[in-house]
Write a protein that holds these residues in place. Sequence first.
Motif, PDB file in Angstrom:
ATOM      1  N   VAL A   1       0.857  -1.187   0.000  1.00  0.00           N
ATOM      2  CA  VAL A   1       0.000   0.000   0.000  1.00  0.00           C
ATOM      3  C   VAL A   1       0.893   1.237   0.000  1.00  0.00           C
ATOM      4  O   VAL A   1       1.802   1.351   0.824  1.00  0.00           O
ATOM      5  CB  VAL A   1      -0.930   0.018   1.227  1.00  0.00           C
ATOM      6  N   PHE A   2       0.609   2.154  -0.926  1.00  0.00           N
ATOM      7  CA  PHE A   2       1.352   3.408  -1.044  1.00  0.00           C
ATOM      8  C   PHE A   2       0.452   4.561  -0.607  1.00  0.00           C
ATOM      9  O   PHE A   2      -0.608   4.776  -1.180  1.00  0.00           O
ATOM     10  CB  PHE A   2       1.809   3.610  -2.497  1.00  0.00           C
ATOM     11  N   GLN A   3       0.867   5.262   0.412  1.00  0.00           N
ATOM     12  CA  GLN A   3       0.178   6.445   0.933  1.00  0.00           C
ATOM     13  C   GLN A   3      -1.322   6.229   1.158  1.00  0.00           C
ATOM     14  O   GLN A   3      -2.141   7.095   0.853  1.00  0.00           O
ATOM     15  CB  GLN A   3       0.444   7.639   0.027  1.00  0.00           C
ATOM     16  N   ASN A   4      -1.688   5.080   1.654  1.00  0.00           N
ATOM     17  CA  ASN A   4      -3.050   4.720   2.066  1.00  0.00           C
ATOM     18  C   ASN A   4      -4.083   4.605   0.947  1.00  0.00           C
ATOM     19  O   ASN A   4      -5.200   4.183   1.214  1.00  0.00           O
ATOM     20  CB  ASN A   4      -3.583   5.708   3.117  1.00  0.00           C
ATOM     21  N   TYR A   5      -3.754   4.977  -0.281  1.00  0.00           N
ATOM     22  CA  TYR A   5      -4.765   4.984  -1.335  1.00  0.00           C
ATOM     23  C   TYR A   5      -4.478   4.062  -2.511  1.00  0.00           C
ATOM     24  O   TYR A   5      -5.371   3.759  -3.288  1.00  0.00           O
ATOM     25  CB  TYR A   5      -4.950   6.402  -1.894  1.00  0.00           C
ATOM     26  N   VAL A   6      -3.237   3.655  -2.681  1.00  0.00           N
ATOM     27  CA  VAL A   6      -2.864   2.891  -3.870  1.00  0.00           C
ATOM     28  C   VAL A   6      -2.300   1.541  -3.462  1.00  0.00           C
ATOM     29  O   VAL A   6      -1.453   1.458  -2.577  1.00  0.00           O
ATOM     30  CB  VAL A   6      -1.828   3.671  -4.713  1.00  0.00           C
ATOM     31  N   TRP A   7      -2.780   0.497  -4.144  1.00  0.00           N
ATOM     32  CA  TRP A   7      -2.278  -0.853  -3.935  1.00  0.00           C
ATOM     33  C   TRP A   7      -1.420  -1.235  -5.124  1.00  0.00           C
ATOM     34  O   TRP A   7      -1.806  -1.035  -6.270  1.00  0.00           O
ATOM     35  CB  TRP A   7      -3.402  -1.863  -3.819  1.00  0.00           C
ATOM     36  N   PHE A   8      -0.261  -1.791  -4.831  1.00  0.00           N
ATOM     37  CA  PHE A   8       0.649  -2.308  -5.857  1.00  0.00           C
ATOM     38  C   PHE A   8       0.791  -3.809  -5.678  1.00  0.00           C
ATOM     39  O   PHE A   8       0.822  -4.298  -4.551  1.00  0.00           O
ATOM     40  CB  PHE A   8       2.076  -1.759  -5.652  1.00  0.00           C
TER      41      PHE A   8
END
Length: 127
Positions: free
Chosen positions: A36-43
């Motif tokens: 999770v990147f900065q609570n909004y994006v899933w990689f």
Amino acid sequence: MGKIILKSKVDSNIEAFMSDFYSMTEAHPWGRHLSVFQNYVWFEIVPFSEKIILGYITTLEQGKGHGTKALRWLTDLADKHNVELVGQIERRGDKGLTTNHLRQWYKRYGFKVDRQLNIVRPRKKQR
């Protein structure tokens, strides 16, 4: 006498990329390869051989620039460590960007897109 294993420069680049990637993301509770990147994006990122496979990138809030910010960060990180990013465009669901818009989106960040929607962003020194 033990074997001496020499790692290639690419391998050390992949290791450094993954170390930075994991230090700047949080583990996702649902999967080993999800972050999770900065609570909004899933990689979904998987190191494989001499490449980084981008399994997917998705955002919890479409249209607010979170995905773009995350992709820019990912490509900057790839450039920093001189690694190649590969994957495939696969639209999931009916929300968000269309397949054609995804194709253009990835191209803006240096990815080459073929007819089968495979994406490749070569190492910086190869571009």
